[in-house]
Design a protein around this motif. Sequence first.
Motif, PDB file in Angstrom:
ATOM      1  N   GLU A  29     -19.745  13.210  12.064  1.00 13.79           N
ATOM      2  CA  GLU A  29     -20.856  14.183  11.614  1.00 13.79           C
ATOM      3  C   GLU A  29     -21.329  15.195  12.989  1.00 13.79           C
ATOM      4  N   SER A  30     -21.341  16.293  13.062  1.00 19.36           N
ATOM      5  CA  SER A  30     -21.904  17.154  13.790  1.00 19.36           C
ATOM      6  C   SER A  30     -22.982  17.823  13.236  1.00 19.36           C
ATOM      7  N   LEU A  31     -22.772  18.787  12.603  1.00 17.44           N
ATOM      8  CA  LEU A  31     -23.828  19.749  11.908  1.00 17.44           C
ATOM      9  C   LEU A  31     -25.014  18.725  11.101  1.00 17.44           C
ATOM     10  N   THR A  32     -24.419  17.727  10.433  1.00 19.17           N
ATOM     11  CA  THR A  32     -25.298  16.984   9.686  1.00 19.17           C
ATOM     12  C   THR A  32     -25.817  15.851  10.237  1.00 19.17           C
ATOM     13  N   ALA A  33     -25.569  15.616  11.516  1.00 24.00           N
ATOM     14  CA  ALA A  33     -26.267  14.286  12.418  1.00 24.00           C
ATOM     15  C   ALA A  33     -26.529  13.146  11.364  1.00 24.00           C
ATOM     16  N   ALA A  37     -23.622  10.149   5.828  1.00 26.40           N
ATOM     17  CA  ALA A  37     -23.896   8.797   5.735  1.00 26.40           C
ATOM     18  C   ALA A  37     -25.072   8.162   5.136  1.00 26.40           C
ATOM     19  N   ALA A  38     -26.150   8.746   5.551  1.00 26.73           N
ATOM     20  CA  ALA A  38     -27.469   8.405   5.099  1.00 26.73           C
ATOM     21  C   ALA A  38     -27.672   8.510   3.791  1.00 26.73           C
ATOM     22  N   ILE A  55     -21.909   9.970  14.963  1.00 24.71           N
ATOM     23  CA  ILE A  55     -22.789  11.176  15.099  1.00 24.71           C
ATOM     24  C   ILE A  55     -22.342  11.741  16.328  1.00 24.71           C
ATOM     25  N   VAL A  56     -21.777  12.962  16.055  1.00 20.58           N
ATOM     26  CA  VAL A  56     -20.978  13.631  17.430  1.00 20.58           C
ATOM     27  C   VAL A  56     -21.517  14.966  17.327  1.00 20.58           C
ATOM     28  N   TYR A  57     -22.782  15.048  17.572  1.00 25.50           N
ATOM     29  CA  TYR A  57     -23.586  16.369  17.616  1.00 25.50           C
ATOM     30  C   TYR A  57     -22.946  17.032  18.928  1.00 25.50           C
ATOM     31  N   ALA A  58     -23.183  16.550  20.174  1.00 25.67           N
ATOM     32  CA  ALA A  58     -22.569  17.006  21.292  1.00 25.67           C
ATOM     33  C   ALA A  58     -21.251  17.097  21.222  1.00 25.67           C
ATOM     34  N   THR A  59     -20.467  18.201  21.729  1.00 21.65           N
ATOM     35  CA  THR A  59     -19.187  18.647  21.938  1.00 21.65           C
ATOM     36  C   THR A  59     -18.600  17.420  22.492  1.00 21.65           C
ATOM     37  N   ILE A 101     -14.379  11.569   6.565  1.00 23.33           N
ATOM     38  CA  ILE A 101     -14.916  12.966   6.257  1.00 23.33           C
ATOM     39  C   ILE A 101     -15.468  13.586   7.707  1.00 23.33           C
ATOM     40  N   GLY A 102     -15.070  14.687   8.091  1.00 24.88           N
ATOM     41  CA  GLY A 102     -15.527  15.247   9.127  1.00 24.88           C
ATOM     42  C   GLY A 102     -16.257  16.577   8.780  1.00 24.88           C
ATOM     43  N   VAL A 103     -17.623  16.792   9.497  1.00 25.15           N
ATOM     44  CA  VAL A 103     -18.442  17.915   9.139  1.00 25.15           C
ATOM     45  C   VAL A 103     -18.936  18.745  10.464  1.00 25.15           C
ATOM     46  N   THR A 104     -18.544  19.959  10.675  1.00 23.08           N
ATOM     47  CA  THR A 104     -19.009  20.722  11.870  1.00 23.08           C
ATOM     48  C   THR A 104     -19.489  22.070  11.374  1.00 23.08           C
ATOM     49  N   GLY A 105     -20.416  22.814  11.824  1.00 28.01           N
ATOM     50  CA  GLY A 105     -20.921  23.942  11.552  1.00 28.01           C
ATOM     51  C   GLY A 105     -21.929  24.508  12.252  1.00 28.01           C
TER      52      GLY A 105
END
Length: 163
Positions: A29-33, A37-38, A55-59, A101-105
């Motif tokens: 998860e990027s966007l959803t940080a 999962a929570a 949690i992959v918020y940073a590129t 599941i991967g989320v980015t935005g």
Amino acid sequence: MPDPLTALVPAGELVAALKAAGQTVATAESLTAGLLAATIAGIPGASAVLRGGLIVYATDLKHDLAGVSAATLATDGPVAASTAEQLAVGARTTCGADWGIGVTGVAGPDPQDGREVGTVFLGIAGAEGTEVIRLKLSGDRWTIRVGSVRVAVAELVRSIRGG
């Protein structure tokens, strides 16, 4: 007090579908940080199906933790269909799950890398391959993030059931 996230998202349906199929899930998860999962973890019995999450918020962490290729990040950027696809595969592989599941935005308030606020890419990786869904959501940051989680949960349920 019941988990407020599970009142907003049909995560119970996802946990039930995964249990019925004898399968597991992991997130990147990027966007959803970590919100996805929570939300899943808010359902009693989720430990039987939720392997973990990144949690992959940073590129740079998209590459270092989830295995998104440096070439993809350099060419397409952190908010792209190809990035979401590789995030999903990375979650599945790294966490040893049946589904990833991967989320980015972009949740806002400002556009990012030429992408408008509300642009979201969801990747769903399973044994049969990977699907990417592009969303255009509106609202404030919270609304966009929760909307992303809601769609991710619904789409994974659909995938588990063969839809």
